[in-house]
Design an enzyme around this catalytic site. Structure first.
Site, mmCIF file in Angstrom:
data_model
loop_
_atom_site.group_PDB
_atom_site.id
_atom_site.type_symbol
_atom_site.label_atom_id
_atom_site.label_comp_id
_atom_site.label_asym_id
_atom_site.label_seq_id
_atom_site.Cartn_x
_atom_site.Cartn_y
_atom_site.Cartn_z
ATOM 1 N N ASP A 168 0.787 -1.240 0.000
ATOM 2 C CA ASP A 168 0.000 0.000 0.000
ATOM 3 C C ASP A 168 0.817 1.287 0.000
ATOM 4 O OD1 ASP A 168 0.793 0.039 2.686
ATOM 5 O OD2 ASP A 168 -1.203 0.519 3.460
ATOM 6 N N GLU A 408 4.940 -10.170 4.489
ATOM 7 C CA GLU A 408 3.705 -10.724 3.949
ATOM 8 C C GLU A 408 3.854 -11.344 2.573
ATOM 9 O OE1 GLU A 408 0.408 -8.020 4.524
ATOM 10 O OE2 GLU A 408 0.615 -8.202 6.687
ATOM 11 N N TYR A 460 -4.711 -7.883 12.301
ATOM 12 C CA TYR A 460 -5.702 -6.798 12.231
ATOM 13 C C TYR A 460 -7.102 -7.238 12.645
ATOM 14 C CZ TYR A 460 -2.041 -4.018 10.133
ATOM 15 O OH TYR A 460 -0.881 -3.320 9.945
ATOM 16 N N GLU A 496 2.820 -6.093 13.425
ATOM 17 C CA GLU A 496 1.868 -5.051 13.011
ATOM 18 C C GLU A 496 0.555 -5.259 13.730
ATOM 19 O OE1 GLU A 496 1.133 -4.528 8.813
ATOM 20 O OE2 GLU A 496 3.266 -4.635 8.317
HETATM 21 C C1 GCB Z 1 -0.195 -4.927 6.284
HETATM 22 C C2 GCB Z 1 1.026 -4.521 5.532
HETATM 23 C C3 GCB Z 1 1.265 -3.022 5.618
HETATM 24 C C4 GCB Z 1 -0.042 -2.265 5.434
HETATM 25 C C5 GCB Z 1 -0.983 -2.674 6.558
HETATM 26 C C6 GCB Z 1 -2.349 -1.992 6.453
HETATM 27 O O1 GCB Z 1 -0.368 -6.049 6.648
HETATM 28 O O2 GCB Z 1 2.167 -5.229 5.935
HETATM 29 O O3 GCB Z 1 2.207 -2.669 4.638
HETATM 30 O O4 GCB Z 1 0.144 -0.884 5.434
HETATM 31 O O5 GCB Z 1 -1.189 -4.043 6.522
HETATM 32 O O6 GCB Z 1 -2.546 -0.952 7.038
HETATM 33 O O7 GCB Z 1 -3.209 -2.540 5.755
#
Ligand code: GCB
Length: 588
Positions: A168, A408, A460, A496
């Site tokens: 992204d 990832e 997430y 993350e």
């Molecule tokens: C992820 C990626 C990261 C993105 C993030 C997101 O898993 O590793 O590069 O910016 O999610 O915010 O979706």
């Protein structure tokens, strides 16, 4: 062709650096006419551009333009450089660089975020010299990171970005870090490799010195600092020397006390020193034992962030005050660690990590890897090259405690296993002293985890899944981590977790995209993570908001998961984290 760059250029009694940063001539070449038109020998200036910096935010019509583009600059050869070994070194060019000096094609380099250099001596002139660089940053499936990946026909709602990245963050292009010319004697030190060990209160520092082929010489190494000075000398007939230095009552390097010694290397003949190079050295060990990550034999918990090199106008270019600011913000929040997501950061920034005592997960540019047969061999070659370049650059840094091979990768695919077996083996052969990992999004059965000394997970729950349902998200996080630990029996770092928050947007009860929701989500994760003994680290995504490719999920062309805004103002979550992490520090 280009060569791997290791020792950062310096000026001292034997060496000199000429930094070519400044305003260069620049022109876009959308029709790709420059090569045939011979622009390598010089082109008609069109407009000035700042080097280092990305071009995308310097010119309003060029935001999405990925190249080709041409840079040129003139410089005067400094007095006293004739007869020297002179090298031209680039800190980072995204993505492809082709370089000409006085019309001679020096070679090319593929891949951003890592340094490369050329032998410049044969092409230099007394007086004025002309340096031309063609830069191209197109996205392609056989590049790393890949872009324009062929859409999967099984996907009935294909989601695209503009530009069409496999990640992204915005694919900034240009000359991103300093370009320097540096002179050394012809007979020169070419590399130093430092490995440290602790035996009780004694520090052992093993140094390998490499030099250009030449007549017999004496190599002297000394270590100075913290009230000590030790030195060893060996006579050298070949091109390498291995020397061990011992520091009784050593002051080890740690996040709490980032003690550095000065390692000075000298080459001499007949008592006359003809080359020297100095390097800061931190004496520390890193090991993985059972469920723990140990620094100097003591378990450590990483608290910090995933980040980006991203700043208004400069894009991905080196902005020294922003580097300082980001360390200050991390300190203020109580962080002791970060990951160089999703590519190696500048050497200038890494120097500060060594000085300030941050624990760094050092990641290669391999983000968004996929394992379709087409182009796979080429992607593997590039990944191998990046590992070599990264280890050569950062191997002596005490701050670097873990190598991350990728972020990832789509590594549930069968081809992934061989791919990572090779990369892991290569990394271990180049540096047996540091654990190796990669950051995965998968819940289970990641083919690549077999080749990881510890497990890094990006999570997430409560955002991409369980949207708006934080409690469900926390429960799922807890189960998921226990399952990952039970499967792999290795320490886990959550590399993350986070939520987008539009600064100034509030709600009670917390709803997605508000500062409250982000603060609640991060707090809930931290509570879960602090309770799991096998969790060796927690990295919030992200320290700051950062520019992205345009897509439906990214508001205003940004990922808003920063706990600080893109211009470094705190959101509610930053204050919340500060309470958590500073309180925990007091308990430690
Ligand atoms: C992820 C990626 C990261 C993105 C993030 C997101 O898993 O590793 O590069 O910016 O999610 O915010 O979706």
């Amino acid at each position: 062709g280009s060569q791997i760059a290791s020792l950062y250029p310096c000026s001292n009694a034997s060496r000199q650096v000429l930094n070519l940063s400044g305003f260069w001539d620049f022109r876009f070449d959308p029709g790709d006419a420059g090569l045939d038109a011979g622009w390598g020998a010089g082109f008609a200036p069109q407009r000035p551009i700042a080097v280092p910096a990305s071009w995308n935010e310097q010119f309003e019509e060029a935001l999405d333009y990925l190249g080709p583009a041409w840079y040129q600059t003139r410089f005067i050869l400094p007095w006293g450089w004739s007869g020297k070994r002179v090298r031209l070194r680039f800190g980072s060019v995204n993505y492809l660089a082709a370089v000409w000096l006085n019309g001679a094609h020096l070679g090319e380099h593929e891949g951003g975020h890592l340094p490369f250099e050329f032998d410049a001596a044969p092409y230099l002139r007394a007086g004025e010299n002309l340096l031309v660089v063609r830069v191209e940053g197109e996205l392609a499936p056989d590049r790393v990171p890949p872009g324009r990946i062929p859409p999967d026909p099984r996907d009935d709602f294909p989601h695209r970005n503009h530009p069409d990245t496999s990640f992204d963050f915005f694919p900034f292009c240009g000359i991103h870090r300093p370009v320097v010319l540096y002179a050394t004697p012809r007979d020169a030190i070419t590399d130093l490799t430092v490995r440290t060990e602790l035996e009780g209160t004694t520090g052992l520092v093993r140094v390998r010195l490499d030099r250009t082929p030449g007549d017999g010489a004496t190599a002297r190494l000394s270590l100075k600092g913290h009230g000590a000075e030790v030195a060893e000398e060996v006579s050298l007939s070949g091109e390498t020397a291995e020397i061990e230095l011992t520091l009784p009552d050593v002051a080890p390097w740690s996040p709490e006390a980032p003690n550095l010694y000065e390692l000075a290397a000298e080459l001499s003949r007949g008592g006359e020193v003809f080359d020297r190079y100095s390097l800061p050295v931190g004496v520390r060990t890193v090991t993985v034992e059972g469920d723990a990550l140990l620094i100097n034999g003591e378990p450590v918990k990483l608290r910090g962030f995933g980040r980006h090199e991203d700043f208004p106008v400069a894009g991905r270019g080196l902005v020294p005050p922003a580097v300082v600011k980001d360390y200050a913000l991390m300190r203020w929040v109580g962080a002791n660690s970060f990951r160089t997501s999703h590519y190696p950061y500048s050497e200038e920034a890494m120097d500060l990590a060594d000085r300030l005592g941050f624990l760094v997960i050092d990641e290669t540019p391999a983000v968004g890897l996929f394992f379709a047969e087409e182009g796979l061999g080429r992607r593997l070659q590039l990944c191998r090259q990046y590992v070599r370049e990264l280890v050569a650059r950062d191997k002596n840094r005490p701050a670097v405690i873990l190598w991350s091979l990728a972020n990832e990768p789509h590594s549930k695919r069968p081809g992934a296993k061989e791919f990572f077996r090779e990369l892991y083996g290569l990394t271990k052969s180049l540096d047996p002293t540091r654990p190796v990992t990669l950051a995965s999004m998968h819940e289970e059965a990641d083919e690549a985890f077999e080749f990881c000394d510890l497990i890094c997970l990006n999570r997430y729950f409560g955002w991409y899944t369980e949207p708006g349902m934080l409690e469900e998200g926390f429960a799922r996080l807890s189960e998921d981590l226990d399952a990952a630990h039970a499967r792999y029996h290795k320490p886990v770092i959550v590399t993350e977790f986070g939520a987008d928050a539009l600064p100034g947007c509030h709600s009670h009860p917390p709803e997605m995209f508000t500062e409250e929701y982000q603060a609640e989500m991060i707090s809930g994760y931290v509570r879960v993570l602090e309770e799991k003994p096998y969790v060796a680290g927690q990295h919030v995504w992200n320290l700051c908001d950062f520019k992205t490719a345009q897509e439906a999920r990214r508001v205003g062309g940004m990922n808003l998961k920063g706990v600080f805004t893109r211009d470094r103002r705190p959101k509610l979550a930053a204050h919340r984290l500060r309470q958590f992490w500073n309180a925990r520090h007091d308990e430690d």
